[in-house]
Scaffold this active site. Structure first.
Site, PDB file in Angstrom:
ATOM      1  N   CYS A   2       5.277  -4.561   3.769  1.00 45.14           N
ATOM      2  CA  CYS A   2       6.693  -4.462   4.094  1.00 45.14           C
ATOM      3  C   CYS A   2       7.224  -3.044   3.937  1.00 45.14           C
ATOM      4  O   CYS A   2       6.776  -2.297   3.061  1.00 45.14           O
ATOM      5  CB  CYS A   2       7.491  -5.363   3.175  1.00 45.14           C
ATOM      6  SG  CYS A   2       6.916  -7.045   3.140  1.00 45.14           S
ATOM      7  N   ARG A  27       2.769   0.697   8.495  1.00 39.68           N
ATOM      8  CA  ARG A  27       2.365  -0.066   7.320  1.00 39.68           C
ATOM      9  C   ARG A  27       1.962  -1.493   7.676  1.00 39.68           C
ATOM     10  O   ARG A  27       1.324  -2.164   6.878  1.00 39.68           O
ATOM     11  CB  ARG A  27       3.525  -0.120   6.313  1.00 39.68           C
ATOM     12  CG  ARG A  27       3.928   1.230   5.802  1.00 39.68           C
ATOM     13  CD  ARG A  27       5.271   1.163   5.112  1.00 39.68           C
ATOM     14  NE  ARG A  27       5.206   0.448   3.856  1.00 39.68           N
ATOM     15  CZ  ARG A  27       4.951   1.003   2.683  1.00 39.68           C
ATOM     16  NH1 ARG A  27       4.716   2.287   2.617  1.00 39.68           N
ATOM     17  NH2 ARG A  27       4.917   0.306   1.586  1.00 39.68           N
ATOM     18  N   TRP A  74       5.917  -8.091   6.237  1.00 40.33           N
ATOM     19  CA  TRP A  74       4.513  -8.504   6.394  1.00 40.33           C
ATOM     20  C   TRP A  74       4.400  -9.807   5.629  1.00 40.33           C
ATOM     21  O   TRP A  74       4.473  -9.834   4.402  1.00 40.33           O
ATOM     22  CB  TRP A  74       3.609  -7.422   5.805  1.00 40.33           C
ATOM     23  CG  TRP A  74       2.156  -7.634   6.060  1.00 40.33           C
ATOM     24  CD1 TRP A  74       1.464  -7.313   7.189  1.00 40.33           C
ATOM     25  CD2 TRP A  74       1.199  -8.183   5.147  1.00 40.33           C
ATOM     26  NE1 TRP A  74       0.141  -7.645   7.040  1.00 40.33           N
ATOM     27  CE2 TRP A  74      -0.041  -8.184   5.800  1.00 40.33           C
ATOM     28  CE3 TRP A  74       1.269  -8.689   3.857  1.00 40.33           C
ATOM     29  CZ2 TRP A  74      -1.204  -8.658   5.203  1.00 40.33           C
ATOM     30  CZ3 TRP A  74       0.117  -9.165   3.254  1.00 40.33           C
ATOM     31  CH2 TRP A  74      -1.110  -9.145   3.927  1.00 40.33           C
ATOM     32  N   ASN A  98       9.765  -5.769  -0.993  1.00 39.12           N
ATOM     33  CA  ASN A  98       8.345  -5.586  -0.696  1.00 39.12           C
ATOM     34  C   ASN A  98       7.589  -6.026  -1.931  1.00 39.12           C
ATOM     35  O   ASN A  98       7.873  -5.540  -3.027  1.00 39.12           O
ATOM     36  CB  ASN A  98       8.062  -4.110  -0.384  1.00 39.12           C
ATOM     37  CG  ASN A  98       6.576  -3.819  -0.224  1.00 39.12           C
ATOM     38  OD1 ASN A  98       5.779  -4.731  -0.035  1.00 39.12           O
ATOM     39  ND2 ASN A  98       6.225  -2.542  -0.295  1.00 39.12           N
ATOM     40  N   GLY A  99       6.639  -6.947  -1.773  1.00 37.65           N
ATOM     41  CA  GLY A  99       5.860  -7.392  -2.922  1.00 37.65           C
ATOM     42  C   GLY A  99       5.846  -8.901  -3.022  1.00 37.65           C
ATOM     43  O   GLY A  99       6.089  -9.598  -2.033  1.00 37.65           O
ATOM     44  N   GLU A 480     -18.958  -0.004   7.364  1.00 38.11           N
ATOM     45  CA  GLU A 480     -17.731   0.556   7.939  1.00 38.11           C
ATOM     46  C   GLU A 480     -17.643   0.244   9.441  1.00 38.11           C
ATOM     47  O   GLU A 480     -16.570  -0.073   9.959  1.00 38.11           O
ATOM     48  CB  GLU A 480     -17.685   2.073   7.673  1.00 38.11           C
ATOM     49  CG  GLU A 480     -16.592   2.849   8.390  1.00 38.11           C
ATOM     50  CD  GLU A 480     -15.155   2.459   8.003  1.00 38.11           C
ATOM     51  OE1 GLU A 480     -14.964   1.610   7.125  1.00 38.11           O
ATOM     52  OE2 GLU A 480     -14.231   2.994   8.636  1.00 38.11           O
ATOM     53  N   LYS A 484     -14.599  -1.805  11.015  1.00 31.34           N
ATOM     54  CA  LYS A 484     -13.744  -1.211  12.049  1.00 31.34           C
ATOM     55  C   LYS A 484     -13.707  -2.106  13.279  1.00 31.34           C
ATOM     56  O   LYS A 484     -12.652  -2.356  13.852  1.00 31.34           O
ATOM     57  CB  LYS A 484     -14.323   0.164  12.414  1.00 31.34           C
ATOM     58  CG  LYS A 484     -13.359   1.232  12.749  1.00 31.34           C
ATOM     59  CD  LYS A 484     -12.807   2.012  11.615  1.00 31.34           C
ATOM     60  CE  LYS A 484     -12.124   1.224  10.557  1.00 31.34           C
ATOM     61  NZ  LYS A 484     -11.785   1.979   9.381  1.00 31.34           N
ATOM     62  N   GLU A 487     -11.696  -5.410  12.574  1.00 31.29           N
ATOM     63  CA  GLU A 487     -10.258  -5.323  12.329  1.00 31.29           C
ATOM     64  C   GLU A 487      -9.457  -4.978  13.580  1.00 31.29           C
ATOM     65  O   GLU A 487      -8.315  -5.400  13.698  1.00 31.29           O
ATOM     66  CB  GLU A 487      -9.910  -4.394  11.164  1.00 31.29           C
ATOM     67  CG  GLU A 487     -10.186  -2.949  11.360  1.00 31.29           C
ATOM     68  CD  GLU A 487      -9.827  -2.115  10.121  1.00 31.29           C
ATOM     69  OE1 GLU A 487      -8.916  -2.489   9.384  1.00 31.29           O
ATOM     70  OE2 GLU A 487     -10.472  -1.083   9.916  1.00 31.29           O
ATOM     71  N   HIS A 503     -34.041 -10.976   4.580  1.00 29.70           N
ATOM     72  CA  HIS A 503     -33.625 -11.880   3.506  1.00 29.70           C
ATOM     73  C   HIS A 503     -32.481 -12.795   3.936  1.00 29.70           C
ATOM     74  O   HIS A 503     -31.774 -13.328   3.086  1.00 29.70           O
ATOM     75  CB  HIS A 503     -33.234 -11.065   2.272  1.00 29.70           C
ATOM     76  CG  HIS A 503     -34.362 -10.221   1.773  1.00 29.70           C
ATOM     77  ND1 HIS A 503     -35.424 -10.747   1.075  1.00 29.70           N
ATOM     78  CD2 HIS A 503     -34.627  -8.903   1.935  1.00 29.70           C
ATOM     79  CE1 HIS A 503     -36.289  -9.770   0.803  1.00 29.70           C
ATOM     80  NE2 HIS A 503     -35.828  -8.647   1.322  1.00 29.70           N
ATOM     81  N   LYS A 603      -1.086  -1.392   6.521  1.00 24.87           N
ATOM     82  CA  LYS A 603      -1.677  -0.080   6.236  1.00 24.87           C
ATOM     83  C   LYS A 603      -1.700   0.192   4.746  1.00 24.87           C
ATOM     84  O   LYS A 603      -2.623   0.805   4.227  1.00 24.87           O
ATOM     85  CB  LYS A 603      -0.862   0.994   6.968  1.00 24.87           C
ATOM     86  CG  LYS A 603      -1.390   2.413   6.817  1.00 24.87           C
ATOM     87  CD  LYS A 603      -2.644   2.618   7.627  1.00 24.87           C
ATOM     88  CE  LYS A 603      -3.230   4.001   7.503  1.00 24.87           C
ATOM     89  NZ  LYS A 603      -4.647   4.024   7.922  1.00 24.87           N
TER      90      LYS A 603
HETATM   91  C1  F6R Z   1      -9.612  -0.193   7.145  1.00 20.78           C
HETATM   92  C2  F6R Z   1      -8.601   0.288   6.244  1.00 20.78           C
HETATM   93  C3  F6R Z   1      -8.447  -0.397   4.937  1.00 20.78           C
HETATM   94  C4  F6R Z   1      -8.066   0.602   3.841  1.00 20.78           C
HETATM   95  C5  F6R Z   1      -7.797  -0.128   2.520  1.00 20.78           C
HETATM   96  C6  F6R Z   1      -7.479   0.827   1.387  1.00 20.78           C
HETATM   97  O1  F6R Z   1      -9.643   0.552   8.325  1.00 20.78           O
HETATM   98  O2  F6R Z   1      -7.870   1.205   6.549  1.00 20.78           O
HETATM   99  O3  F6R Z   1      -9.608  -1.097   4.597  1.00 20.78           O
HETATM  100  O4  F6R Z   1      -9.103   1.519   3.694  1.00 20.78           O
HETATM  101  O5  F6R Z   1      -6.723  -1.013   2.689  1.00 20.78           O
HETATM  102  O6  F6R Z   1      -6.325   1.552   1.640  1.00 20.78           O
HETATM  103  P1  F6R Z   1      -6.025   2.905   0.888  1.00 20.78           P
HETATM  104  O7  F6R Z   1      -7.076   3.878   1.297  1.00 20.78           O
HETATM  105  O8  F6R Z   1      -4.661   3.306   1.329  1.00 20.78           O
HETATM  106  O9  F6R Z   1      -6.104   2.605  -0.587  1.00 20.78           O
END
Ligand code: F6R
Length: 608
Positions: A2, A27, A74, A98-99, A480, A484, A487, A503, A603
């Site tokens: 949020c 965000r 959110w 927010n929270g 990763e 990527k 998501e 395995h 984000k």
């Molecule tokens: C994936 C992504 C998330 C962040 C994670 C940690 O593309 O961006 O997995 O890496 O939410 O966020 P930060 O780095 O802000 O602690």
């Protein structure tokens, strides 16, 4: 997660509030709302979905007023519909939050028993009801706020306004970030300095347990017992980073292509390019004396830490404990003050990472923060800040922050190796030279592989499941790559250590599940090729991301082979990140997803 904005202004605020919400869009959110007070009356507009929907409502029915609050939600408690969107109103009280209010359920039961009628399924609405109740009981607004704060538990950033006192806005923080912006005759509140940057660059960050009372000219800060506290304001750099997409289709694309330049800038902070050495580490952490390093982070940041583990152990002979922060914080890991802890976070606000940091701090460890936002909570609570200098990352899927984290971790590991006497001066020099060449190689790779990857992405977008494999530092890259892809394209993807194939995951191999193998021609190459043989023998389709030497050495049939330039091991993770990012990006574009704001994702994850 949020986003919150508030303005105690002298000019109409609705448009400015929506502009500020736009700067918080990155965000992640699924509904939005604005409320203002005009001529003693509070009113609001709320809409499900993107800001565009809220703007349409505001165009049809404008909201006058010089004081107001706004929110991007959110969803946590209750679906993302208009009724659950903030601000929540109860009897002349308006609240954005927010929270998560963890004890909302018992508070709601109690309030309902006393006759309160709830309009939403949110946890937030209990805050508005409590405030209304305390006001009805005769408490003034400040006292009502403190009484409410002493009833709720959980994580929250709250902004509150009262219809009968439009010149005052109240706010509180316990967990998620909240900043005060100091204007001229106007005061602001926002989830971050970027939201407030067009209004002011003078920012005061609230810390946990702060309650703020804003008027047109001043901000008073007290604790939850009402005692005054002093917080210094600072000049934020956020305005310098105001961002747009330039001529790119998405922020993610822009951020992928920015990497060579940004990494070069980040490296110059850590590396003496003339002397070919890592600059002396004059921070609170003395790597020479450490018995071990604990690393913790979430998501992509955790995966950069996993690459870092390989480097610290190999080059500095420094044992590393690493875990995702949501596990780390509860593991009760035995720690000693002879260790240091490193927390990696783009936003610097991730709740689990912050909780892990505090656990290590309580255990007497020196704390280092590898962060993008140097003004963030994680940075402010650390003994040593290692900025990654990536600039604001707006695309929800992390790209440039990941490679900048890697670059910083590489420099730290080399510096630690030198300090601990495990790397000779010549080794350091050679590695630093490779790092110095990296931005040029990244530019070349981005230009050369783009057309091939775009074509391949069209094919990949037809599949429902994808497996990524890698060994050594390519293992975290496999994780990763899978993260990527899933998501932003919503294609199911898994990353595995190539040696784990036999395995379990080998059972899944058939022509319907492409296997993306990340394998530079390094000391693990032959072993990874053996795993590829196992995939090929079962009719699996292979997308082989390798280098020129690797492409020449393997004779296996593939769906595609992406041959990158031959590079040294120390820079391979950064170089090999690029095709992985481009593949996810173009596949998502073909699938027509919301690349910069993928569904359900936030984000900045400021709650557990
Ligand atoms: C994936 C992504 C998330 C962040 C994670 C940690 O593309 O961006 O997995 O890496 O939410 O966020 P930060 O780095 O802000 O602690």
């Amino acid at each position: 997660m949020c986003g919150i904005v508030g303005i105690v202004g002298k000019q109409p605020v609705a448009g400015r509030l929506v502009d500020a919400l736009r700067r918080l869009e990155y965000r992640g959110y699924d509904s939005a709302g604005v409320a203002t007070i005009h001529e003693g009356r509070m009113d609001r507009r709320r809409a499900e979905g993107k800001l565009f929907n809220l703007e349409k409502k505001l165009d049809a029915e404008p909201l006058p007023g010089n004081v107001g609050i706004a929110h991007t939600r959110w969803a946590t408690h209750g679906i993302p519909n208009e009724a659950n969107a903030h601000p929540h109103f109860v009897d002349g009280v308006a609240v954005v939050h927010n929270g998560i209010i963890e004890n909302f359920s018992e508070l709601k039961d109690e309030l309902q028993r006393e006759g309160a009628e709830f309009q939403s399924q949110t946890d937030t609405e209990v805050v508005a009801h409590l405030l209304a109740q305390y006001t009805r009981q005769g408490l003034d607004h400040r006292a009502a706020m403190l009484a409410m704060l002493n009833r709720i538990s959980g994580a929250y950033a709250l902004v509150v306004m009262f219809e009968d006192e439009p010149g005052t806005m109240l706010a509180a923080r316990s967990g998620p970030p909240l900043a005060i912006g100091h204007g001229r005759g106007e005061m602001f509140l926002g989830s971050d300095a970027i939201a407030l940057s067009p209004f002011t660059n003078e920012i005061t960050y609230l810390v946990d347990g702060d309650c703020a009372i804003l008027t047109h000219d001043a901000a008073e800060i007290i604790d939850f017992d009402g005692k005054p506290v002093k917080r210094r304001s600072q000049i934020s750099q956020a305005a310098a980073f105001m961002v747009d997409k330039g001529n790119h289709r998405h922020f993610m694309e822009k951020e992928i292509y920015e990497q060579p330049e940004i990494i070069s800038h980040a490296l110059s902070h850590y590396i003496d390019f003339a002397a070919h050495t890592v600059k002396a580490n004059d921070t609170a952490i003395d790597f020479a004396k450490l018995s071990g390093l604990a690393i913790s982070a979430c998501g992509t940041a955790y995966l950069s830490g996993l690459v870092g583990k390989y480097w610290f152990e190999r080059y500095a002979r420094l044992p590393v404990e690493i875990d995702v922060a949501s596990e780390f914080r509860y593991r009760e890991l035995p720690l000693s003050p002879s260790q240091a802890a490193l927390f990696i976070s783009q936003s610097g606000e991730t709740a689990d990472t912050l909780a892990s940091l505090r656990y290590c701090k309580d255990n007497g460890l020196k704390i280092g923060a590898v962060v993008n936002v140097s003004e963030s909570t994680i940075a402010r609570e650390s003994d040593a800040i290692f900025p990654i200098l990536a600039g604001p990352e707006i695309g929800v899927a992390s790209t440039k922050a990941f490679t900048c984290q890697l670059a910083v971790l590489a420099a730290l590991a080399i510096g630690a190796g030198r300090a601990r006497g495990t790397l000779m001066a010549d080794d350091e020099k050679a590695m630093v030279k490779h790092l110095a060449e990296m931005p040029r190689i990244m530019s070349r790779v981005l230009n050369e592989v783009q057309p091939q990857i775009e074509a391949l992405s069209r094919e990949l977008s037809r599949f429902k499941d994808v497996l990524y494999l890698g060994r050594g530092t390519s293992y975290p890259l496999a994780l990763e790559g899978a993260l990527k892809l899933k998501e932003i394209s919503y294609i199911h993807a898994e990353g595995y250590a190539a040696g784990e194939l036999k395995h379990g995951p080998i059972a899944l191999i058939d022509e319907n599940m492409p296997v993306i193998v990340i394998a530079p021609h390094d000391r693990f190459f032959e072993k990874t090729v053996s795993n590829m043989q196992e995939v090929a023998a079962r009719g699996g389709r292979i997308i082989f991301i390798t280098d020129e030497k690797g492409a020449a050495a393997s004779k296996l049939p593939t769906m595609a082979t992406i041959a990158l330039p031959n590079v040294d091991e120390i820079i391979a993770p950064m170089i090999f990140s690029l095709p992985i990012q481009l593949l996810a990006y173009h596949t998502a574009v073909f699938m027509g997803t919301d690349v910069d704001q993928p569904r359900n994702l936030a984000k900045s994850v400021t709650v557990e």
